[in-house]
Design an enzyme around this catalytic site. Structure first.
Site, PDB file in Angstrom:
ATOM      1  N   GLU A 134      -0.036  15.385  15.328  1.00  0.00           N
ATOM      2  CA  GLU A 134       0.654  16.474  15.255  1.00  0.00           C
ATOM      3  C   GLU A 134       1.127  17.319  16.519  1.00  0.00           C
ATOM      4  O   GLU A 134      -0.842  18.188  16.668  1.00  0.00           O
ATOM      5  CB  GLU A 134       0.860  17.085  13.783  1.00  0.00           C
ATOM      6  CG  GLU A 134       1.061  17.019  13.467  1.00  0.00           C
ATOM      7  CD  GLU A 134       1.579  17.394  11.936  1.00  0.00           C
ATOM      8  OE1 GLU A 134       2.895  17.945  11.026  1.00  0.00           O
ATOM      9  OE2 GLU A 134       0.688  17.446  10.888  1.00  0.00           O
TER      10      GLU A 134
ATOM     11  N   ASN B 227       1.844  19.993   7.024  1.00  0.00           N
ATOM     12  CA  ASN B 227       1.593  21.398   5.943  1.00  0.00           C
ATOM     13  C   ASN B 227       3.025  21.992   5.844  1.00  0.00           C
ATOM     14  O   ASN B 227       2.618  22.375   4.270  1.00  0.00           O
ATOM     15  CB  ASN B 227       0.481  22.026   6.408  1.00  0.00           C
ATOM     16  CG  ASN B 227      -0.756  21.232   6.761  1.00  0.00           C
ATOM     17  OD1 ASN B 227      -1.208  20.654   5.505  1.00  0.00           O
ATOM     18  ND2 ASN B 227      -1.263  21.165   7.848  1.00  0.00           N
TER      19      ASN B 227
ATOM     20  N   HIS C 137      -2.578  18.573  15.977  1.00  0.00           N
ATOM     21  CA  HIS C 137      -3.408  18.811  14.283  1.00  0.00           C
ATOM     22  C   HIS C 137      -3.476  17.477  13.861  1.00  0.00           C
ATOM     23  O   HIS C 137      -2.318  16.357  13.663  1.00  0.00           O
ATOM     24  CB  HIS C 137      -2.184  19.288  13.687  1.00  0.00           C
ATOM     25  CG  HIS C 137      -2.871  19.921  12.020  1.00  0.00           C
ATOM     26  ND1 HIS C 137      -2.018  19.437  11.526  1.00  0.00           N
ATOM     27  CD2 HIS C 137      -3.938  19.946  11.138  1.00  0.00           C
ATOM     28  CE1 HIS C 137      -2.786  19.062   9.571  1.00  0.00           C
ATOM     29  NE2 HIS C 137      -3.643  19.460  10.118  1.00  0.00           N
TER      30      HIS C 137
END
Length: 298
Positions: A153, A192, A141
């Site tokens: 990530e 997130n 990510h």
């Protein structure tokens, strides 16, 4: 890690950035999307992105010429992945679309190919079976403006091969990322898990008519010193992504506030193609949004 040929599936907000960053660092990159018209738009976006690399990274003409030489394009999935060592999936944040894509990809990708999802909030275990190669599948990510906010990530699932995980960590470093390995599955990863609650709190304040977007952004920016408020961030991330995330939450929990948020975003942004920076308008108008005005916080 001996990856050489990378296919990036999806040339949207993050997909085209991932492709360009990877090509910039010397890998051969095939950009795949659903048709040639979409790919032509990607080529135009690459031209703009090259200007950002000149400005922000002091990239030379030689480096950028080589980057463009490393990029190729194909709307035929089988051809696009024929030589791929790694496929990075950056299709819309919708489980049905992703599962359908992996079902198709599994049929045409070589046995050697590792699959990685760039999903913002969905877990790799949700798609592992659809890939047909769970041990060679994980999440990779990226954050937006990948060349500046260069985080990657890496998150496996229960049956991800440790060597595949290690190789993808090495790949992330090889394309100029700060590699951030996660030790277990976590919805929203690290970034997130921190960011989505902020954005959700902001939209909750908005749809409950507590304050308007500019006032909410001003509050966050002034009080914390942050360069952007939550609605400016939503414009950068892309309102479609926020909309899809809220739909998933709405369907899962039938929360009244999420239902209200989905309706608000659809009527005021999605239906009007005001999707953020990419379309020139979202909560702000671009290229000169109000939050960049020197007097915004006065």
């Amino acid at each position: 890690m001996n990856y050489k040929n990378i296919t990036v599936a999806g040339s949207g907000v993050l997909g085209y950035q991932i492709a360009f960053q990877t090509a910039f660092h010397g890998f051969h990159v095939t950009v795949y999307d659903i048709n040639d018209a979409v790919l032509e738009k990607a080529k135009e976006k690459f031209k703009s992105l090259s200007e950002a690399y000149k400005k922000d990274l002091m990239a030379t003409k030689e480096q950028l010429d080589k980057t463009f030489q490393n990029l190729s394009y194909n709307s035929d999935l089988a051809v696009a992945v024929a030589n791929a060592d790694l496929v990075i999936e950056a299709v819309p944040e919708n489980p049905k679309i992703k599962i359908d894509f992996y079902n198709k990809l599994a049929k045409v990708a070589p046995e050697k190919t590792v699959f990685a999802t760039n999903s913002s909030t969905l877990l790799p275990s949700e798609f592992a079976e659809a890939t047909g190669r769970p041990s060679k599948f994980l999440a990779l990510h990226f954050a937006n403006t990948i060349w500046i906010h260069n985080t990657a990530e890496i998150m496996g699932h229960a049956t991800t091969d440790p060597k595949v995980f290690k190789d993808v960590v090495s790949f992330a470093k090889a394309i100029g990322m700060l590699a951030l390995p996660l030790h277990k599955e976590q919805p929203g990863y690290i970034l997130n898990s921190l960011l989505v609650p902020l954005l959700s709190a902001a939209t909750n304040l908005l749809v409950n008519e507590v304050a308007d977007p500019e006032t909410i952004d001003k509050t966050w920016m002034k009080a914390t010193g942050a360069p952007l408020g939550p609605f400016a961030i939503l414009d950068v991330v892309g309102i479609t992504t926020a909309y899809n995330i809220n739909i998933i939450a709405e369907e899962k929990n039938q929360d009244e506030l999420k239902i209200k948020t989905v309706k608000y975003l659809k009527e005021n942004f999605i239906d009007k193609n005001k999707l953020g920076v990419a379309t020139g308008e979202g909560f702000y108008k671009y290229p000169n949004p109000a939050y960049k005005d020197p007097d915004f916080l006065k």
